[in-house]
Design a protein around this motif. Structure first.
Motif, short mmCIF file in Angstrom:
data_model
loop_
_atom_site.label_atom_id
_atom_site.label_comp_id
_atom_site.label_asym_id
_atom_site.label_seq_id
_atom_site.Cartn_x
_atom_site.Cartn_y
_atom_site.Cartn_z
N ARG A 73 -36.40 20.37 26.36
CA ARG A 73 -36.61 19.78 27.68
C ARG A 73 -36.06 18.35 27.64
N ASP A 104 -39.77 14.40 35.91
CA ASP A 104 -40.39 15.24 34.89
C ASP A 104 -41.15 14.40 33.86
N SER A 124 -37.14 18.31 39.69
CA SER A 124 -36.21 19.15 38.92
C SER A 124 -36.14 20.58 39.45
N GLU A 125 -36.78 20.83 40.60
CA GLU A 125 -36.66 22.14 41.26
C GLU A 125 -35.99 21.92 42.62
N ASP A 127 -33.99 22.27 46.14
CA ASP A 127 -34.12 23.19 47.26
C ASP A 127 -32.89 23.00 48.15
N ARG A 199 -36.78 24.45 32.08
CA ARG A 199 -37.15 23.73 33.29
C ARG A 199 -38.67 23.71 33.48
N LEU A 200 -39.14 22.64 34.09
CA LEU A 200 -40.54 22.58 34.50
C LEU A 200 -40.74 23.40 35.77
N THR A 201 -41.97 23.79 36.02
CA THR A 201 -42.29 24.53 37.24
C THR A 201 -43.39 23.81 38.01
N ASP A 202 -43.53 24.15 39.27
CA ASP A 202 -44.57 23.60 40.14
C ASP A 202 -44.47 22.08 40.29
N THR A 203 -43.25 21.57 40.19
CA THR A 203 -43.07 20.11 40.19
C THR A 203 -43.36 19.49 41.55
#
Length: 274
Positions: A73, A104, A124-125, A127, A199-203
């Motif tokens: 990461r 992050d 980092s997500e 859209d 990747r991180l989630t729910d950011t």
């Protein structure tokens, strides 16, 4: 690239990572955009090094840093560098991918973060909704898949200009520098190489937990998606605000460094007390 006296490296569990370390004072970490490297901050490092300890790494797989050979990461690499240097908490300044890494790091290593400055990014997500952004992204990934570096450079350069401009509207030196850095990073990789970045989630939901001051500095003619995501971020965090560098797109720090630097300096003084 800089000589060995300027560009330093440190060993990780998976190769060496490269970084600049200039000046003294409160730590200020500059995190570059995707496919680029620390040189995108050439107009910031000497300015901020007058008052801060400026740390500008090459992300893993970029510039002079090693490619990944196992899952990693980027945020953990930033944390490892700060621990290696024995410094922090730091103000993180990140553009595009670098801004995502900064966010992050505020989520995963909050004790290392004093404040955030992001440009052209939310978390980092991403859209992506706008047709222009989707088409530009698709064009450079298609070129990469075909192994066509010239087509990749041309497609990637669209982000320099933004949807409202062409190459004729941009300083050719900025265009050249972005293309040079992107080509260097791409040539470090092979077509069948695995993507080890975790990747991180729910950011977006977690971003509300970020308590430090957050400033978004967008290019006023960047893509609607990049501006929208940055503005969403500063609305989500408790202490966020957004501003813009007029007449610039995805790289305001390179197009109008004096304006970008002044905005960040004012933020450091007023919001961070540095």
């Amino acid at each position: 690239m800089e000589n060995a006296e300027t560009l330093k490296t440190f060993e990780t569990g998976d190769g060496r990572l490269a970084y600049r370390d200039e000046g003294s004072g409160a730590p200020l970490v500059l995190l570059h955009g995707g496919f680029l490297d620390h040189r995108m901050w050439d107009s910031q490092i000497p300015v901020f090094a007058r008052t801060h300890r400026v740390i500008a790494p090459d992300a893993r797989g970029h510039g002079a840093s090693a490619n990944a050979t196992r899952p990693f990461r980027h945020t953990d690499d930033v944390a490892a560098l700060l621990h290696h240097l024995g410094t922090g908490p730091a103000t993180l300044v990140g553009l595009s991918m670098g801004g995502a890494i900064a966010v992050d790091t505020a989520l995963e290593h909050p004790r290392l973060v004093r404040a955030l400055v992001v440009s052209g990014v939310g978390t980092s997500e991403p859209d992506f909704r706008d047709p222009w952004t989707r088409a530009a992204n698709a064009a450079y990934w298609k070129a990469l898949g075909a192994g066509d570096l010239d087509a990749f450079a041309d497609a990637f350069a669209r982000f320099i200009y933004g949807p409202q401009r062409t190459a004729a509207d941009v300083d050719p030196e900025v265009d050249r520098r972005v293309r040079e850095m992107a080509r260097m990073t791409i040539t470090k990789h092979s077509g069948g190489e695995p993507d080890y970045w975790v990747r991180l989630t729910d950011t977006w939901n977690r971003a509300a937990e970020i308590e430090v001051p957050v400033l978004a500095v967008n290019g006023s003619v960047d893509s609607p998606d990049h501006i929208r995501m940055a503005e969403r971020l500063v609305r989500t965090v408790p202490h966020g605000r957004a501003t813009a560098v007029e007449g610039t797109a995805h790289y305001p720090n390179m197009e109008r460094p004096d304006a970008f630097n002044a905005i960040v300096q004012e933020f450091l003084h007023s919001a961070v007390g540095q």
